[in-house]
Design an enzyme around this catalytic site. Structure first.
Site, PDB file in Angstrom:
ATOM      1  N   ASP A 194       3.777  -4.163  -5.732  1.00  0.00           N
ATOM      2  CA  ASP A 194       4.317  -5.461  -5.279  1.00  0.00           C
ATOM      3  C   ASP A 194       5.844  -5.431  -5.335  1.00  0.00           C
ATOM      4  O   ASP A 194       6.524  -5.875  -4.411  1.00  0.00           O
ATOM      5  CB  ASP A 194       3.804  -6.608  -6.177  1.00  0.00           C
ATOM      6  CG  ASP A 194       2.391  -7.050  -5.797  1.00  0.00           C
ATOM      7  OD1 ASP A 194       1.881  -6.561  -4.777  1.00  0.00           O
ATOM      8  OD2 ASP A 194       1.806  -7.879  -6.521  1.00  0.00           O
ATOM      9  N   GLU A 239       0.836  -1.222   0.000  1.00  0.00           N
ATOM     10  CA  GLU A 239       0.000   0.000   0.000  1.00  0.00           C
ATOM     11  C   GLU A 239       0.865   1.265   0.000  1.00  0.00           C
ATOM     12  O   GLU A 239       0.578   2.233  -0.682  1.00  0.00           O
ATOM     13  CB  GLU A 239      -0.937   0.011   1.224  1.00  0.00           C
ATOM     14  CG  GLU A 239      -2.052  -1.033   1.187  1.00  0.00           C
ATOM     15  CD  GLU A 239      -2.962  -0.894  -0.026  1.00  0.00           C
ATOM     16  OE1 GLU A 239      -3.144   0.235  -0.510  1.00  0.00           O
ATOM     17  OE2 GLU A 239      -3.487  -1.926  -0.498  1.00  0.00           O
TER      18      GLU A 239
END
EC number: 3.4.24.84
Length: 467
Positions: free
Chosen positions: A411, A328
């Site tokens: 990611d 995030e």
């Protein structure tokens, strides 16, 4: 000559009929395309009954079967609800629902002593009635989804009373925001002169920034309980990680999402130097209410007794929660949030500019049954909802593609923080807790998935783990 008939007929139709027919045809074309994609995806759910080889390590056959049935139910439900709303929308257009509702709003505001010159008052009555109508017609679908589908698959945690209280609260809060904002927007468009579209756009920009700022502090707590994350190892680790990438973190909250559903999530919000992180209690193994039930032998591996409780032990370990947050925070560090805001504001400006160009076209109003009046609100509705729909479809597809790129980048960012292994296991756990189905039809996935399919994300992380 017979061959040219449909074309000739089309050319002979008055402009407003052509506009109306084009809007309806496009709407059905989109619906049929979506239905075709969903049909392809349902075929995947029906035929993939065994865990594919590459998923052998990741998913046990029981979870695989559960997620397959859950997604199949959801897909069937969205087929019927989609068909219903398409038919409902078509009937409203064909039967002149919009001019009827406008007339009715005029009568109501007239009774309250506001004549036709009070167009903004009439617009607000119209909005209130329209949102009330869609809330009422959407209610059975929402009830079925929550208390039949989510209930059957063990996600629903709401009682009927909670559901209705929630729905009423949501409706009231929406009106408290929607009506004042709309009346100001209409006023700005009315008095803004030639460059009203610039002022209207600036106004919506300010409103969206204000809403983002106050949402989590004042609006979200009306629906869910937010508690600061207690002092301890997890909080320290989160603060350390935020510091390491210069994320200006001021508070970490846990939200009681488990009262509503056992789906899990995490997000951050706030502007400039005032950022907060919100974790759903369902994401945290230590805080998830669903893990509190079986008191004795909680850690014992007695699978049978565990699955009898509503859900198996769910949530992520602290390291995995940190990995999810690393992902995030990657969105923030890589500027994805800012890029999304810029794209949406550029789009919003373009739409207001085109609205300014088109609002003078009487045929647009006539096409939807407004022959002698051209109310601003109706113009906004016709242009933004109907005329722009082809553009909106293309834009939404492009944003989906962009979103998938951003997810891979976030990611990769978590991977650089050394969290590849934990993110790998967290993605598997979250997929399992949320009963995500890891196999998808390629066109369906390309068109709909704003997050890359699980296998692709795991593959990208695996390459990192091996490095």
């Amino acid at each position: 000559a017979a061959m040219a008939l449909p074309g000739d007929l089309w050319a002979e139709l008055p402009a407003e009929r052509r506009i109306f027919c084009s809007v309806l045809l496009f709407s059905w074309a989109v619906y049929l395309w979506e239905a075709f994609l969903a049909h392809r995806q349902r075929r995947v759910y029906r035929t993939t009954t065994h865990v594919p080889q590459e998923l052998g390590q990741i998913m046990d056959s029981e979870t695989f079967e559960k997620s397959r049935l859950y997604q199949l139910d959801k897909s069937t439900f969205s087929f019927w609800s989609g068909l219903y709303s398409e038919v409902e929308g078509t009937m409203i257009l064909l039967c002149g629902g919009i001019p009827f509702l406008w007339k009715l709003s005029g009568q109501i505001s007239g009774r309250a002593g506001f004549g036709p010159e009070y167009e903004i008052v009439q617009s607000l009555v119209f909005l209130l009635l329209a949102t009330l109508f869609s809330a009422v017609t959407g209610l059975p679908w929402s009830l079925y989804n929550t208390f039949v589908i989510e209930e059957k698959h063990g996600f629903n945690q709401q009682t009927l009373g909670f559901f209705f209280k929630d729905a009423i609260k949501k409706f009231v809060v929406t009106q408290c925001i929607l009506l004042p904002v709309t009346s100001l927007l209409l006023y700005i468009i009315k008095i803004g002169g030639d460059y009203f579209f610039i002022y209207a756009w600036l106004f919506t920009l300010v409103v969206s920034l204000v809403l983002v700022t106050i949402y989590a502090d004042y609006i979200a707590p009306l629906f869910d309980k937010f508690i600061p994350l207690p002092e301890g190892e997890l909080k320290q680790q989160i603060e350390t990680m935020a510091k390491s990438i210069d994320f200006p973190l001021t508070k970490v909250y846990v939200v009681e999402g488990s009262k509503r559903s056992s789906h899990s999530n995490a997000y951050f919000y706030g502007f400039f130097k005032n950022k907060r992180i919100v974790l759903f209690d369902t994401l945290l193994e230590d805080y998830s209410a669903l893990n509190k039930e079986p008191a004795e032998g909680e850690d014992g591996e007695n699978e049978e007794t565990k699955s009898k409780t509503k859900n198996k032990k769910q949530g992520c370990k602290n390291e995995e929660v940190l990995a999810v947050l690393g992902h995030e925070l990657g969105h923030w560090k890589l500027g994805h949030t800012v890029k999304n805001i810029i794209i949406s504001q550029m789009n919003s400006f373009l739409c207001f500019f085109l609205f300014a160009v088109l609002i003078g076209q009487k045929e647009l109003f006539a096409a939807f049954g407004f022959y002698d009046t051209q109310p601003t609100l109706i113009g906004l509705m016709i242009i933004f909802q109907f005329i722009f729909s082809p553009y909106n479809e293309v834009l939404s597809f492009c944003l989906t593609v962009l979103s998938r790129r951003f997810e891979f980048q976030a990611d990769a960012f978590a991977k650089e923080l050394g969290k590849a292994k934990d993110l790998y296991s967290a993605l598997i756990k979250l997929n399992k807790d949320n009963l995500g189905f890891p196999v998808s039809d390629w066109i369906f996935s390309m068109w709909h998935y704003s997050h890359p399919p699980l296998l692709e994300r795991l593959q990208a992380l695996k390459d990192a783990k091996q490095e």
